[in-house]
Motif scaffolding. Structure first.
Motif, PDB file in Angstrom:
ATOM      1  N   LYS A  77       3.885   0.522  14.585  1.00 27.71           N
ATOM      2  CA  LYS A  77       4.749   0.481  13.405  1.00 27.71           C
ATOM      3  C   LYS A  77       4.726   1.822  12.656  1.00 27.71           C
ATOM      4  CE  LYS A  77       7.251  -2.130  10.738  1.00 27.71           C
ATOM      5  NZ  LYS A  77       8.538  -2.569  11.206  1.00 27.71           N
ATOM      6  N   LEU A  78       3.535   2.387  12.485  1.00 26.60           N
ATOM      7  CA  LEU A  78       3.410   3.640  11.725  1.00 26.60           C
ATOM      8  C   LEU A  78       3.877   4.853  12.520  1.00 26.60           C
ATOM      9  CD1 LEU A  78      -0.002   3.135   9.886  1.00 26.60           C
ATOM     10  CD2 LEU A  78       2.293   2.877   8.960  1.00 26.60           C
ATOM     11  N   ASP A  99      -2.543   6.451   7.244  1.00 21.58           N
ATOM     12  CA  ASP A  99      -2.749   5.290   6.370  1.00 21.58           C
ATOM     13  C   ASP A  99      -3.244   4.060   7.124  1.00 21.58           C
ATOM     14  OD1 ASP A  99      -1.843   6.713   4.131  1.00 21.58           O
ATOM     15  OD2 ASP A  99       0.245   6.269   4.644  1.00 21.58           O
ATOM     16  N   MET A 100      -3.600   4.213   8.384  1.00 28.52           N
ATOM     17  CA  MET A 100      -4.039   3.097   9.210  1.00 28.52           C
ATOM     18  C   MET A 100      -5.246   2.384   8.608  1.00 28.52           C
ATOM     19  SD  MET A 100      -3.843   2.221  12.790  1.00 28.52           S
ATOM     20  CE  MET A 100      -4.779   1.010  13.661  1.00 28.52           C
ATOM     21  N   GLY A 101      -6.226   3.140   8.155  1.00 27.93           N
ATOM     22  CA  GLY A 101      -7.441   2.545   7.584  1.00 27.93           C
ATOM     23  C   GLY A 101      -7.142   1.737   6.339  1.00 27.93           C
ATOM     24  N   LYS A 102      -6.243   2.240   5.525  1.00 29.05           N
ATOM     25  CA  LYS A 102      -5.853   1.541   4.296  1.00 29.05           C
ATOM     26  C   LYS A 102      -5.228   0.179   4.646  1.00 29.05           C
ATOM     27  CE  LYS A 102      -3.499   4.198   1.579  1.00 29.05           C
ATOM     28  NZ  LYS A 102      -2.431   4.876   0.831  1.00 29.05           N
ATOM     29  N   LEU A 103      -4.346   0.186   5.637  1.00 27.66           N
ATOM     30  CA  LEU A 103      -3.688  -1.052   6.054  1.00 27.66           C
ATOM     31  C   LEU A 103      -4.682  -2.043   6.656  1.00 27.66           C
ATOM     32  CD1 LEU A 103      -0.301   0.034   7.638  1.00 27.66           C
ATOM     33  CD2 LEU A 103      -0.660  -1.356   5.627  1.00 27.66           C
ATOM     34  N   MET A 104      -5.570  -1.552   7.514  1.00 27.38           N
ATOM     35  CA  MET A 104      -6.566  -2.441   8.131  1.00 27.38           C
ATOM     36  C   MET A 104      -7.465  -3.050   7.060  1.00 27.38           C
ATOM     37  SD  MET A 104      -6.083  -2.897  11.334  1.00 27.38           S
ATOM     38  CE  MET A 104      -7.610  -3.554  11.977  1.00 27.38           C
ATOM     39  N   GLY A 105      -7.798  -2.278   6.043  1.00 24.14           N
ATOM     40  CA  GLY A 105      -8.629  -2.786   4.957  1.00 24.14           C
ATOM     41  C   GLY A 105      -7.967  -3.931   4.214  1.00 24.14           C
ATOM     42  N   VAL A 106      -6.652  -3.870   4.075  1.00 26.88           N
ATOM     43  CA  VAL A 106      -5.909  -4.935   3.398  1.00 26.88           C
ATOM     44  C   VAL A 106      -5.731  -6.141   4.325  1.00 26.88           C
ATOM     45  CG1 VAL A 106      -3.642  -5.540   2.466  1.00 26.88           C
ATOM     46  CG2 VAL A 106      -4.701  -3.373   1.833  1.00 26.88           C
ATOM     47  N   LEU A 107      -5.426  -5.879   5.598  1.00 26.30           N
ATOM     48  CA  LEU A 107      -5.082  -6.961   6.521  1.00 26.30           C
ATOM     49  C   LEU A 107      -6.289  -7.717   7.073  1.00 26.30           C
ATOM     50  CD1 LEU A 107      -2.201  -5.233   8.474  1.00 26.30           C
ATOM     51  CD2 LEU A 107      -2.010  -7.206   6.959  1.00 26.30           C
ATOM     52  N   THR A 112       0.809  -1.220   0.000  1.00 19.42           N
ATOM     53  CA  THR A 112       0.000   0.000   0.000  1.00 19.42           C
ATOM     54  C   THR A 112       0.841   1.268   0.000  1.00 19.42           C
ATOM     55  OG1 THR A 112      -0.134   0.041   2.417  1.00 19.42           O
ATOM     56  CG2 THR A 112      -1.892  -1.123   1.233  1.00 19.42           C
ATOM     57  N   GLY A 113       2.092   1.168   0.384  1.00 18.27           N
ATOM     58  CA  GLY A 113       2.929   2.358   0.472  1.00 18.27           C
ATOM     59  C   GLY A 113       2.586   3.216   1.676  1.00 18.27           C
ATOM     60  N   ALA A 114       1.980   2.616   2.695  1.00 19.05           N
ATOM     61  CA  ALA A 114       1.596   3.353   3.903  1.00 19.05           C
ATOM     62  C   ALA A 114       2.840   3.894   4.592  1.00 19.05           C
ATOM     63  CB  ALA A 114       0.827   2.438   4.840  1.00 19.05           C
ATOM     64  N   SER A 115       2.728   5.147   5.075  1.00 18.10           N
ATOM     65  CA  SER A 115       3.908   5.746   5.685  1.00 18.10           C
ATOM     66  C   SER A 115       3.629   6.387   7.042  1.00 18.10           C
ATOM     67  CB  SER A 115       4.488   6.803   4.750  1.00 18.10           C
ATOM     68  OG  SER A 115       3.507   7.782   4.475  1.00 18.10           O
ATOM     69  N   GLY A 116       2.385   6.667   7.350  1.00 16.01           N
ATOM     70  CA  GLY A 116       2.103   7.336   8.612  1.00 16.01           C
ATOM     71  C   GLY A 116       0.767   6.914   9.189  1.00 16.01           C
ATOM     72  N   PRO A 117       0.433   7.446  10.351  1.00 12.66           N
ATOM     73  CA  PRO A 117      -0.811   7.082  11.021  1.00 12.66           C
ATOM     74  C   PRO A 117      -2.075   7.333  10.172  1.00 12.66           C
ATOM     75  CG  PRO A 117       0.619   8.278  12.512  1.00 12.66           C
ATOM     76  CD  PRO A 117       1.260   8.328  11.166  1.00 12.66           C
TER      77      PRO A 117
END
Length: 148
Positions: free
Chosen positions: A145-146, A117-125, A110-115
Motif C-alpha cells: 500500500k505504501l 511510516d511503516m513502523g507507525k502504522l504497525m504500532g497502530v494496527l 496517522t497520515g502515513a504516506s511512504g515506506p
C-alpha cells in the motif's frame, strides 16, 4: 466470560469427558499463560492471553514444517491436532479486504504516506488486529500500500 475462565471451564469439561488429547493441550495453554504471568508478575488480560495463544500456534506451525521436512508425518499430525485445539480459542481471522480497510483507516489516522511510516502504522494496527490477522500478511499489505 474471560478467556482464562473459559479455558479453566473447558479443562474441567475435558476431564469429565475423558478427552485426554484436548485436556493435554488445554493444560499446555494454561501452563504457558501461568508462566508468562509469573515471569512478568502481572495478571494477563484477554489480549495478552491471545498473544500467548498466537505464539503457541506459530511454534506448532514451525514444528509441523520441520517434521514434514524430516518426513515425520506422525509427529506433524500431533502438532496439527494441537493447532486445531488452540485455534478454537482464537477469534475468527479477518479476510484480506477487512485488513485493507483497517490499514486504510490507520493511514487516515496517522497520515502515513511512504515506506518510512511503516513502523507507525504497525504500532497502530498491531493492537487492533491482534489474534484476528496474521501480522506477516498485514506487514506485506502495508508495504504494498505504501509503495504505491
Amino acid at each position: 466470560m474471560p478467556l482464562k475462565q473459559q479455558l479453566t471451564d473447558d479443562m474441567k469439561a475435558a476431564m469429565k469427558a475423558g478427552e485426554k488429547d484436548r485436556l493435554g493441550v488445554i493444560r499446555l495453554i494454561n501452563a504457558a499463560i501461568k508462566q508468562k504471568e509469573v515471569d512478568e508478575r502481572v495478571e494477563l488480560d484477554d489480549a495478552a492471553v491471545l498473544a500467548v495463544l498466537e505464539k503457541m500456534v506459530k511454534q506448532r506451525k514451525d514444528s509441523v514444517s520441520q517434521y514434514e521436512a524430516a518426513q515425520r508425518e506422525d509427529l506433524a499430525a500431533v502438532e496439527r491436532a494441537e493447532i486445531a485445539v488452540i485455534d478454537a480459542y482464537l477469534p475468527a481471522k479477518l479476510g484480506e479486504a477487512e485488513i485493507l480497510a483497517a490499514i486504510e483507516a490507520a493511514i487516515g489516522e496517522t497520515g502515513a504516506s511512504g515506506p518510512a511510516d511503516m513502523g507507525k502504522l504497525m504500532g497502530v494496527l498491531k493492537p487492533r488486529l491482534a489474534g484476528q490477522a496474521d501480522m506477516g500478511l498485514v506487514s506485506a499489505l502495508i508495504k504494498k500500500k505504501l509503495a504505491g
